[in-house]
Design a protein around this motif. Sequence first.
Motif, PDB file in Angstrom:
ATOM      1  N   HIS A  24     -19.058  15.803  -3.982  1.00 57.73           N
ATOM      2  CA  HIS A  24     -18.662  16.280  -5.302  1.00 57.73           C
ATOM      3  C   HIS A  24     -19.722  15.931  -6.349  1.00 57.73           C
ATOM      4  O   HIS A  24     -20.461  14.965  -6.190  1.00 57.73           O
ATOM      5  N   PRO A 127     -11.774  12.614 -10.557  1.00 56.56           N
ATOM      6  CA  PRO A 127     -11.364  13.990 -10.850  1.00 56.56           C
ATOM      7  C   PRO A 127     -10.864  14.751  -9.618  1.00 56.56           C
ATOM      8  O   PRO A 127     -10.152  15.732  -9.762  1.00 56.56           O
ATOM      9  N   GLN A 128     -11.234  14.306  -8.422  1.00 58.82           N
ATOM     10  CA  GLN A 128     -10.803  14.984  -7.201  1.00 58.82           C
ATOM     11  C   GLN A 128      -9.419  14.537  -6.738  1.00 58.82           C
ATOM     12  O   GLN A 128      -8.857  15.119  -5.813  1.00 58.82           O
ATOM     13  N   ARG A 133      -6.329  16.376 -10.689  1.00 58.58           N
ATOM     14  CA  ARG A 133      -6.351  17.840 -10.589  1.00 58.58           C
ATOM     15  C   ARG A 133      -5.140  18.453 -11.288  1.00 58.58           C
ATOM     16  O   ARG A 133      -5.234  19.512 -11.903  1.00 58.58           O
TER      17      ARG A 133
END
Length: 169
Positions: A24, A127-128, A133
Motif C-alpha cells: 500500500h 487506512p487499510q 475504510r
Amino acid sequence: MSRAFVKEDGPDNAPLPDLPVSPHPNHVTPRGLAQLQARLTEAQARLATLRGRAERLDRLPEAAAERDIRYLEARLRSAILNDPAALPLEEVAFGLCVTVEDENGAETTWQITGEDEASAAEHRIAPQSPLARALLGARVGDEVQWRRPAGTASLTVTRIAAPDGGVEG
C-alpha cells in the motif's frame, strides 16, 4: 576457542531475509515520519554498538539490526507526508481524528494514521483497516457500517477533529 572450530560462512553469518514491506502507499503523518526517523537512528546506534563488541562470533544480532535498518530506510524512502493540520474538517480523512458512537451510545475516538504508526491500543488505525475504510469520507452525523469478525457494527460519526484538537461537528 580455536579459530579452527569457527564456521566463517555459517547460517548465522548469512543476511536475514528482509522484513515484508506493505504494497500500500506509505502515507505518514508528521508524527509517524518522526517516529520512523527515530527508529532508524536507534537501529543505527544499536548496530554500531553490536559491531563494537569484543566478542563477535554470534553475528545474528548484527544481521537483525542491518535488516531493521534496510526496512526503515525503505519505509522512509517511500513515505508520503500528509499533514492533517492542513485538512478541512468536513469529512473523515487520513490523519484526522474521528469520534464515533456505537449502538449502545459508547463513544470512541480513532485517528487514521500510517501503517507503521498504527496502534489499536492507542486508537490509531491504518487506512487499510476495515474500520478506517468504513470511516473515510464520512461526515458528522453519517452512519457507517463497520464489518468485523464479530459481526457488522453500526457507528455514527459524532466529531471530526485535527490531532491538535481542532473540531468540526
